[in-house]
Design a protein around this motif. Structure first.
Motif, PDB file in Angstrom:
ATOM      1  N   VAL A  22       0.846  -1.078  -0.011  1.00 53.37           N
ATOM      2  CA  VAL A  22       0.074  -0.053   0.040  1.00 53.37           C
ATOM      3  C   VAL A  22       0.624   1.143   0.152  1.00 53.37           C
ATOM      4  CG1 VAL A  22      -1.853   1.281   1.351  1.00 53.37           C
ATOM      5  CG2 VAL A  22      -1.777  -1.179   1.129  1.00 53.37           C
ATOM      6  N   GLU A  55      -2.289   6.415  -0.134  1.00 53.63           N
ATOM      7  CA  GLU A  55      -3.328   5.342  -0.837  1.00 53.63           C
ATOM      8  C   GLU A  55      -4.434   5.009   0.079  1.00 53.63           C
ATOM      9  OE1 GLU A  55      -2.938   1.969  -4.182  1.00 53.63           O
ATOM     10  OE2 GLU A  55      -1.558   2.107  -2.556  1.00 53.63           O
ATOM     11  N   VAL A 105      -6.781   2.130   0.428  1.00 48.57           N
ATOM     12  CA  VAL A 105      -7.280   0.760  -0.216  1.00 48.57           C
ATOM     13  C   VAL A 105      -8.412   0.157   0.643  1.00 48.57           C
ATOM     14  CG1 VAL A 105      -6.285  -1.657  -0.551  1.00 48.57           C
ATOM     15  CG2 VAL A 105      -4.793   0.570  -1.098  1.00 48.57           C
ATOM     16  N   ILE A 165      -5.935   1.992   5.091  1.00 45.50           N
ATOM     17  CA  ILE A 165      -6.287   0.440   4.723  1.00 45.50           C
ATOM     18  C   ILE A 165      -7.737   0.146   5.579  1.00 45.50           C
ATOM     19  CG2 ILE A 165      -5.577  -1.818   4.690  1.00 45.50           C
ATOM     20  CD1 ILE A 165      -2.537  -0.636   4.797  1.00 45.50           C
ATOM     21  N   ASP A 192      -6.556  -7.943  -6.715  1.00 51.47           N
ATOM     22  CA  ASP A 192      -5.923  -6.713  -6.376  1.00 51.47           C
ATOM     23  C   ASP A 192      -5.841  -5.766  -7.556  1.00 51.47           C
ATOM     24  OD1 ASP A 192      -4.102  -4.516  -5.553  1.00 51.47           O
ATOM     25  OD2 ASP A 192      -2.594  -5.838  -4.887  1.00 51.47           O
TER      26      ASP A 192
END
Length: 267
Positions: free
Chosen positions: A33, A37, A39, A212, A239
């Motif tokens: 990651v 970002e 995710v 995340i 992914d």
């Protein structure tokens, strides 16, 4: 902070496995990651999402072997052992839990101030002798997440949504560079859940925090996250962009009952 440290990935997981008894919760998982970002981790119950998140934070040890976990460029787990960098890494990670993880008998303000403990002497927290600058930061964080009116109220008297926003404010006061959120909306009603997800998006886009977030709700992953990592039986089975979660892919992840993973279509 050096430029290398600023751009180091939030987490780099390489060949990581975790076994509980006869069950492989993680089976050779590799995922990275990037800094800044956001995710989503999705997958059926028991797929390994929470185990992966807890392994990144060092709350869960991984199996001995070739698996390695780096956080912001520092190795925190290797060969089944925590390294000396794990504590420093935790300070940079704000953890948000499904059950809020606030101290119920303390005020919301006091809970948020606990985010400052990692960078202040322990006696200040023990006696509540917080520097004024940190008090101001805590109130600003509570205002930002929309619960400053409840600062003096005991945490266990607040709604789930209010407590979860308080947990996010605590991560802000902590000075976290990334937020790891484990099912942060699973215990909330849809309106409160959307507010929490919108706050995570704002922290990601406005503050550049990495995020995340594990989610049971596929529609929330698609709506709020550009990238999705899907786990099934401890392995990464997808992914890529959230836009790529078409029906065949979702059936591969969840099986033919994949529509059960969509919250708002059931509401």
């Amino acid at each position: 902070m050096t430029s290398a440290a600023a751009t180091a990935p939030v987490a780099s997981v390489r060949g990581v496995s975790k076994t509980f008894g006869a069950r492989k919760a993680l089976n050779g998982v590799s995922v990275e990651v990037a800094a800044g970002e956001m995710v989503a981790l999705i997958g059926p119950s028991g797929s390994g999402k929470s185990t992966l998140l807890r392994s990144i934070t060092g709350m869960q040890s991984i199996d001995a072997g070739d698996g390695v976990i780096d956080v912001f460029g520092k190795t925190v787990q290797k060969n089944g052992r925590m390294t000396g960098d794990v504590r420093a890494a935790r300070v940079k990670l704000g953890m948000i839990f499904q059950q809020f993880n606030l101290v119920g008998r303390l005020s919301l303000f006091s809970n948020v101030m606990l985010g400052a403990l990692g960078r202040l002497p322990g006696w200040r927290g023990l006696f509540g002798a917080w520097p004024q600058a940190d008090k101001d930061k805590a109130m600003a964080a509570l205002h930002r997440v929309g619960v400053s009116d409840y600062a003096a109220q005991r945490a266990n008297t607040l709604s789930g949504g209010q407590q979860q926003r308080g947990a996010i404010a605590r991560a802000i006061v902590q000075g976290a560079r990334a937020i790891l959120a484990d099912e942060p909306v699973a215990s909330l009603d849809p309106v409160s859940a959307r507010k929490v997800m919108e706050l995570l998006v704002e922290l990601n886009q406005r503050d550049g925090m990495g995020v995340i977030v594990t989610l049971h709700q596929v529609d929330y992953a698609i709506r709020y996250c550009k990238r999705v990592v899907a786990l099934k039986a401890g392995k990464v089975v997808y992914d890529g962009p959230s836009s790529g979660l078409d029906t065949p892919t979702l059936i591969e992840i969840y099986g033919p009952e994949f529509e059960d993973a969509f919250w708002e279509t059931k509401a």
